[in-house]
Design a protein around this motif. Structure first.
Motif, PDB file in Angstrom:
ATOM      1  N   ALA A   1      43.807  47.183  43.861  1.00  0.00           N
ATOM      2  CA  ALA A   1      43.538  45.897  43.198  1.00  0.00           C
ATOM      3  C   ALA A   1      43.595  44.762  44.223  1.00  0.00           C
ATOM      4  O   ALA A   1      42.797  43.821  44.179  1.00  0.00           O
ATOM      5  CB  ALA A   1      44.536  45.655  42.072  1.00  0.00           C
TER       6      ALA A   1
ATOM      7  N   VAL B   1      40.430  39.658  38.727  1.00  0.00           N
ATOM      8  CA  VAL B   1      39.715  40.888  39.071  1.00  0.00           C
ATOM      9  C   VAL B   1      40.122  42.027  38.143  1.00  0.00           C
ATOM     10  O   VAL B   1      39.263  42.738  37.612  1.00  0.00           O
ATOM     11  CB  VAL B   1      39.942  41.256  40.555  1.00  0.00           C
ATOM     12  CG1 VAL B   1      39.451  42.665  40.851  1.00  0.00           C
ATOM     13  CG2 VAL B   1      39.241  40.241  41.451  1.00  0.00           C
TER      14      VAL B   1
ATOM     15  N   THR C   1      40.324  42.597  45.437  1.00  0.00           N
ATOM     16  CA  THR C   1      40.337  41.158  45.194  1.00  0.00           C
ATOM     17  C   THR C   1      40.054  40.357  46.463  1.00  0.00           C
ATOM     18  O   THR C   1      39.319  39.370  46.424  1.00  0.00           O
ATOM     19  CB  THR C   1      41.720  40.727  44.635  1.00  0.00           C
ATOM     20  OG1 THR C   1      41.989  41.469  43.455  1.00  0.00           O
ATOM     21  CG2 THR C   1      41.748  39.244  44.308  1.00  0.00           C
ATOM     22  N   PHE C   2      40.620  40.790  47.578  1.00  0.00           N
ATOM     23  CA  PHE C   2      40.607  39.901  48.741  1.00  0.00           C
ATOM     24  C   PHE C   2      39.642  40.324  49.855  1.00  0.00           C
ATOM     25  O   PHE C   2      39.527  39.627  50.850  1.00  0.00           O
ATOM     26  CB  PHE C   2      42.030  39.724  49.278  1.00  0.00           C
ATOM     27  CG  PHE C   2      42.910  39.033  48.277  1.00  0.00           C
ATOM     28  CD1 PHE C   2      42.823  37.655  48.100  1.00  0.00           C
ATOM     29  CD2 PHE C   2      43.774  39.752  47.466  1.00  0.00           C
ATOM     30  CE1 PHE C   2      43.607  37.005  47.151  1.00  0.00           C
ATOM     31  CE2 PHE C   2      44.554  39.117  46.507  1.00  0.00           C
ATOM     32  CZ  PHE C   2      44.469  37.738  46.345  1.00  0.00           C
TER      33      PHE C   2
ATOM     34  N   LYS D   1      44.092  35.169  41.289  1.00  0.00           N
ATOM     35  CA  LYS D   1      42.901  35.868  41.806  1.00  0.00           C
ATOM     36  C   LYS D   1      42.939  37.356  41.454  1.00  0.00           C
ATOM     37  O   LYS D   1      41.927  37.924  41.049  1.00  0.00           O
ATOM     38  CB  LYS D   1      42.809  35.691  43.327  1.00  0.00           C
ATOM     39  CG  LYS D   1      42.384  34.276  43.693  1.00  0.00           C
ATOM     40  CD  LYS D   1      42.261  34.088  45.189  1.00  0.00           C
ATOM     41  CE  LYS D   1      41.767  32.656  45.456  1.00  0.00           C
ATOM     42  NZ  LYS D   1      42.076  32.223  46.818  1.00  0.00           N
ATOM     43  N   ILE D   2      44.106  37.971  41.593  1.00  0.00           N
ATOM     44  CA  ILE D   2      44.192  39.402  41.272  1.00  0.00           C
ATOM     45  C   ILE D   2      44.016  39.612  39.771  1.00  0.00           C
ATOM     46  O   ILE D   2      43.319  40.519  39.321  1.00  0.00           O
ATOM     47  CB  ILE D   2      45.548  39.998  41.734  1.00  0.00           C
ATOM     48  CG1 ILE D   2      45.674  39.901  43.250  1.00  0.00           C
ATOM     49  CG2 ILE D   2      45.685  41.450  41.284  1.00  0.00           C
ATOM     50  CD1 ILE D   2      47.066  40.236  43.785  1.00  0.00           C
ATOM     51  N   LYS D   3      44.624  38.750  38.970  1.00  0.00           N
ATOM     52  CA  LYS D   3      44.520  38.894  37.512  1.00  0.00           C
ATOM     53  C   LYS D   3      43.066  38.782  37.054  1.00  0.00           C
ATOM     54  O   LYS D   3      42.628  39.505  36.167  1.00  0.00           O
ATOM     55  CB  LYS D   3      45.371  37.835  36.796  1.00  0.00           C
ATOM     56  CG  LYS D   3      46.839  38.191  36.690  1.00  0.00           C
ATOM     57  CD  LYS D   3      47.121  39.392  35.778  1.00  0.00           C
ATOM     58  CE  LYS D   3      47.450  39.013  34.347  1.00  0.00           C
ATOM     59  NZ  LYS D   3      47.883  40.201  33.551  1.00  0.00           N
TER      60      LYS D   3
END
Ligand SMILES: *Cc1c(COP(=O)(O)O)cnc(C)c1O
Length: 397
Positions: free
Chosen positions: A88, A231, A92-93, A227-229
């Motif tokens: 994850a 994605v 995301t990054f 940002k992770i949430k």
């Protein structure tokens, strides 16, 4: 109200005076609203509010909050496995054209994710020597956006100089994430050393009973969490409150379990170091294990997993002795109540630093059985290996 409707509407009961020590398991897909005003405003609830069971329930939030507290972060995110927590972050990054640096001792599936998923999508990866420390500077290019850490490596136990690597990463504006599964937040807190993402496979010590799969990501920057949430929301990833409830039960005993398995594992590691069939014991708390000085400097304890290198020529005897164990089980996914022992094959998994040792490598995870029963198995396995190594031509000079 007709009976048919009563069947569907659970009556309200008083909760006054009901105080329990356990966290209720809140199961939900849909979230309902008091009125149209709150329904229309649901978009503004954000990732801390409740909008859909997939994105969080009071049960999963309790577990997240507890992990956040242990890590000294601001938010945690639960994922369906430890591996999913790692991917994850990468999903995301990392964008096409970017590069991620991963240590040579990383949990195997991380390397597969890089080679099988990222690379065909134009996201490159470089495998680095886990003991590289500040030398990571030499691998930094403008494309590098993430440095992955795993300390100690859960197979071969190298402890990384995380502060040195983080200093380089920060100087270049590169994110860092650390797989902290071996240590748990009880023995090491990556965020306190400037790491951006602390990852745990809750499957291991936090779950603690070999009955659940889950992972977590903890951050100290709320923007990273948003940002992770986004994605994982878009990917449709969430965790079940039933499994979160199991983890909430497991975490209650984690400190006592780890204190116990940590003590027994170190005791066994020390005793095994003196066995003639043993080339070397790798345990972060043993001097001579790569990065032992960083373990001493940065960690507050050790858990129950360590690795033993055996002399060449002991393979067949070792396999036989492992099959005959009485208390240990043969298995890989450690961190439960049962002790495990199984061979691992670092030789086939290295690309940055060759694995020089030719003999078998055994990983041991100490569980909660009586120490004497465990030692009886360990003694048998490593003595059987000794008689084999004495007879082996590789050992006969
Ligand atoms: C087990 C493990 C993982 C993966 O966790 P899963 O929940 O099995 O996906 C990641 N890193 C380390 C170090 C592990 O031991």
């Amino acid at each position: 109200m007709k009976d048919q409707t009563v069947c569907v509407h659970h009556p309200e009961v008083s909760e006054a005076g009901f105080r329990s020590l356990t966290v209720p398991t809140h199961r939900a897909s849909t979230i309902v609203y008091d009125d149209m005003t709150s329904f229309k405003a649901r978009g503004s609830r954000g990732f801390d509010g409740y909008t859909y069971g997939l994105h969080g329930t009071p049960t999963t939030r309790r577990l997240e909050a507890q992990i956040t507290q242990l890590h000294g972060g601001v938010r945690s995110i639960l994922t369906p496995s430890g591996q999913a927590a790692i991917t994850a972050i990468m999903l995301t990054f990392l964008m096409p054209g970017d590069r991620v640096l991963i240590p040579d001792n990383a949990y195997g599936p991380v390397r597969f994710f890089c080679s099988d998923y990222l690379e065909p999508r134009d996201i490159a990866y470089t495998v680095y020597d886990p003991t590289i420390g500040a030398g990571i500077e030499a691998l930094i290019t403008p494309e590098v956006k993430l440095i992955w850490l795993e300390s100690p490596g859960s197979g071969t136990m190298e402890v990384q100089d995380i502060p040195a690597i983080v200093a380089v990463a920060k100087a270049h504006g590169i994110l860092t994430g650390c797989d902290n599964t071996w240590a748990t937040p009880l023995c090491f807190k990556p965020l306190a050393h400037g790491v951006d993402f602390a990852v745990e496979a809750l499957t291991k010590y936090i779950g603690g009973h070999s009955d659940l799969l889950m992972g977590s990501i903890t951050v100290s920057d709320i923007e990273l969490r948003q940002k992770i949430k986004l994605v994982i929301r878009d990917l449709g990833i969430g965790v079940s409150p039933d499994e979160a409830a199991l983890a909430l039960r497991g975490i209650e005993t984690m400190a006592v379990r780890i204190a116990h398995v940590g003590r027994v594992a170190l005791e066994f590691a020390n005793r095994l170091s003196a066995f003639p069939a043993v080339t070397r014991v790798l345990h972060p708390a043993l001097p001579g294990t790569p990065g032992h000085e960083f373990w001493k400097r940065d960690f507050t304890g050790a858990t129950g997993v360590f690795t033993v290198l055996l002399n060449p020529g002991t393979e067949a005897a070792l396999e036989q002795a492992l099959s005959a164990m009485k208390t240990f089980a043969i298995g890989a996914s450690w961190g439960g109540t049962r002790s495990l022992m199984a061979p691992i094959s670092p030789a086939g998994e290295r690309s940055a630093v060759l694995w020089e040792h030719r003999g078998p490598v055994v990983r041991i995870s100490i569980g909660l059985e009586a120490e004497g029963d465990l030692w009886a198995d360990v003694e048998k396995v490593f003595s059987a290996a000794l008689s084999a190594s004495l007879k082996s031509p590789a050992y006969s000079d």
